[in-house]
Structures are given as structure tokens and as C-alpha cells.
Design an enzyme around this catalytic site. Structure first.
Site, PDB file in Angstrom:
ATOM      1  N   CYS A 261      28.754  40.411  35.738  1.00 46.72           N
ATOM      2  CA  CYS A 261      29.965  39.587  35.653  1.00 46.72           C
ATOM      3  C   CYS A 261      31.212  40.403  35.304  1.00 46.72           C
ATOM      4  CB  CYS A 261      29.761  38.433  34.678  1.00 46.72           C
ATOM      5  SG  CYS A 261      29.712  38.878  32.942  1.00 46.72           S
ATOM      6  N   HIS A 309      30.240  35.933  29.120  1.00 44.86           N
ATOM      7  CA  HIS A 309      30.318  35.758  30.573  1.00 44.86           C
ATOM      8  C   HIS A 309      31.782  35.615  30.984  1.00 44.86           C
ATOM      9  CE1 HIS A 309      28.694  35.020  34.522  1.00 44.86           C
ATOM     10  NE2 HIS A 309      29.463  33.957  34.658  1.00 44.86           N
ATOM     11  N   HIS A 321      32.161  34.449  40.446  1.00 51.94           N
ATOM     12  CA  HIS A 321      31.510  35.169  39.357  1.00 51.94           C
ATOM     13  C   HIS A 321      30.162  35.719  39.817  1.00 51.94           C
ATOM     14  CE1 HIS A 321      28.632  31.831  37.749  1.00 51.94           C
ATOM     15  NE2 HIS A 321      28.922  31.574  39.005  1.00 51.94           N
TER      16      HIS A 321
END
Length: 346
Positions: A261, A309, A321
């Protein structure tokens, strides 16, 4: 994606250049990150599959998501530690480069003092005294005494110089030796943690295959990407991120063929000439805090209270993402997950 408490929007870390005097290296933050990584064994061994005779698809999906949210912070701490390790290597190289000339000075001074010792052993001082005693007048004796005094003073000065240089070298080499030893230990620890992370990812992959076989998990591009084009550096970054849709998730990767990510955010904004660290929480600290109402394509969306994240807003209520192992880079609704904050690079 690393553990961090929410930060005030005005709080930005000061950027400090390297000090002119080499301090004894501080390992507190570095070793704290390693201590956090050391907890991986406890986390990973605590994620065994729940004992259900026939778990449903929904139950397995919930388990995968729960286990991944335990693993992803560990991955992000690993990324942060790798970044710190690279910085420490640069510091060690710079320190070694400064020590090298000092080592040469010590060697030259030692050679000089060694030569003095040889001359003294060969009786040069005795010869000088004998010559002095053979002088024919008091004035010659006084002159010889002054010359002998100067000779002894120069010897003492040379010996003192060697001692001073030796002490300087020892003081500068001690932190370098400690740093090199710490780097070696850290590299060994990272290698062990990497194996544990990979083992846990393999376990989650087997769970996913149990549900889906080798099939995918739905459409990757359910809306236009980008939904709108902001232009400038943000436009370059968001177009790059959209172009990576479909590429695989690989933890620790920052392209060009796979991403995690924070690695995807790093690569997208690097394309636009903006440098970001390879860690979600660190990215949140170096970006400008923006509100949800001010969100525009290219901004970063940080998730979870510990910021483990991150995705990129692409407009229309969507983000791109790299979600987790076994799933490719894809789009999702921006509010699909607990949002911590929003950040604008550049």
C-alpha cells in the site's frame, strides 16, 4: 500502515540536517522499531484458523481481513525499519569517510615517533652530550644546552601529537564500530521477520484459495480512474496510480511490477517528483493534513487508528490501493474502512 497516534493537523516534524560533530549514535527509535517487529511471533501464532467444521465464505473472509489487519502493521513496521537501516548505512559510510584521513595522520605520526625511538636507541642523544662536553668555551656549552633542550621539546611535541591523534581516532571509531555491529544484527533480525511474514501470507493465501480457488475477487475498476483530473503533480501521481490497477500486491514492493500500500503511494508521487517514505504512518506525517471536504485526486487517505493502510483518492468517492496479498491493485469506495485522516503530498 505503521502504528501511530492521530496527529494535530498543524504538527509537522522538523527536518534537521546532519550534525557537524559526529555524536555517539542513538538507537532508541531504531531499536524500538526492532522490538515492535520482535512481537510478530506472538501475533502470527495467535491467528490460527478458528475451529469450525465448515466455515462459510463470509466467515473465512472475515477471518482473512482480521488476520491481515494484524499482519499489515507488522509489514509497515518492517518497511520503516528497512528505511532506518538504509539511513544508518549512509551515516556509517559518511563516518568512515571522515575517519580515513585521521587514520592516515595517526600512521604518519607513529612513523615519525618510531624514527625518534630508533635514533635514541642508536645513541644520538649520547653523541650530542659527548659533543657538548667537548666544547672549548662556556658560551659553546650554553649553545649546546639550548640545542639539546629544543631537541627534547620537539620529541615531546611529536609524541604528544601521536597521543592526541590516537585519542581522536578512538573516539570517532567507537560509534562507527557500534553502528556496524548494530547494522549486522538488524539485518539478521529483518531476515528472520521476513520469513515469518511470508509464512503468514502463505497461510492466508491457502484460506483464500479455499473460498475462491484461483478466481478473482470482483471488478478492479468499477468507476472511471481518475474520476477527475487535477493537473500538475497530483495529476501525474493519480494517473500513475490508476495505471497500476491489476498489478499484484507484494509486501515491501514499490514497483514497477508489484506494490504494497505505501509502496504504491511512494511510486506514484515519485513519478510526480515528490519523495515519500515507504511507510503509511510516516507518509501521514510528511503530508499536509486536509479535510474530507477539501479532498481532491492525488490526496492520500489513511486508514485505522494506527495508520497501517493508505490509498490514493482518485475522485468520485473512490480510492486506488494495494490492499493485501492475493489481491491486485484495485479501486474501492473511499469510506470502505475506518478513515484516520487525509494528506496532500507536495
Amino acid at each position: 500502515m505503521a502504528l501511530h497516534a492521530p496527529r494535530p493537523s498543524s504538527e509537522r516534524p522538523a527536518s534537521a540536517g546532519p550534525p557537524s560533530i559526529v555524536p555517539r549514535p542513538r538507537w532508541s527509535r531504531f531499536t524500538t522499531a526492532l522490538a515492535a517487529l520482535a512481537g510478530i511471533a506472538v501475533v502470527l501464532t495467535g491467528t490460527a484458523t478458528a475451529a469450525h467444521a465448515d466455515p462459510s465464505v463470509a466467515e473465512i473472509e472475515r477471518q482473512i481481513d482480521a488476520d491481515w489487519n494484524k499482519l499489515e502493521p507488522i509489514i509497515e513496521r518492517h518497511n520503516a525499519t528497512r528505511t532506518d537501516l538504509a539511513a544508518k548505512r549512509k551515516q556509517a559510510d559518511a563516518l568512515a569517510a571522515r575517519i580515513t584521513p585521521l587514520e592516515r595522520q595517526v600512521d604518519a605520526a607513529m612513523d615519525k615517533v618510531s624514527a625518534l625511538a630508533v635514533r635514541a636507541y642508536m645513541g644520538e642523544n649520547v653523541s650530542t652530550v659527548n659533543a657538548m662536553l667537548g666544547s672549548r668555551s662556556p658560551s659553546e656549552v650554553v649553545g649546546q644546552l639550548e640545542m639539546l633542550d629544543r631537541f627534547a621539546h620537539n620529541q615531546q611535541k611529536d609524541v604528544r601529537q601521536v597521543a592526541d591523534l590516537r585519542d581522536q581516532l578512538a573516539a570517532q571509531k567507537a560509534p562507527l564500530d557500534e553502528m556496524v555491529a548494530q547494522l549486522a544484527r538488524t539485518e539478521a533480525q529483518l531476515a528472520a521477520k521476513k520469513k515469518q511474514i511470508n509464512d503468514e501470507i502463505d497461510r492466508l493465501q491457502k484460506l483464500r484459495l479455499k473460498v475462491y480457488g484461483s478466481g478473482g475477487g470482483g471488478p478492479l475498476r468499477p468507476a472511471p480512474c481518475p474520476g477527475s483530473y487535477p493537473g500538475g503533480a497530483a495529476g501525474t501521481a493519480v494517473k500513475f496510480a490508476c495505471a497500476q490497477i491489476g498489478k499484484p500486491y507484494v509486501w515491501g514492493a514499490e514497483g514497477p511490477n508489484s506494490y504494497d500500500c505505501s509502496g504504491l503511494m511512494l511510486a506514484a508521487w515519485a513519478k510526480a517528483g515528490v519523495s515519500l517514505p515507504h511507510n503509511a504512518a510516516a507518509q501521514s506525517r510528511v503530508t499536509k493534513n486536509v479535510s474530507k471536504g477539501d479532498l481532491r485526486p492525488g490526496d492520500l487517505v489513511f486508514y485505522y487508528s494506527d495508520i497501517h493502510h493508505v490509498g490514493m483518492y482518485v475522485g468520485g468517492g473512490w480510492v486506488v490501493h494495494a490492499s493485501q496479498a492475493g489481491q491486485p491493485v484495485k479501486m474501492k469506495k473511499v469510506d470502505d474502512g475506518p478513515i484516520h485522516s487525509y494528506g496532500r503530498p507536495g
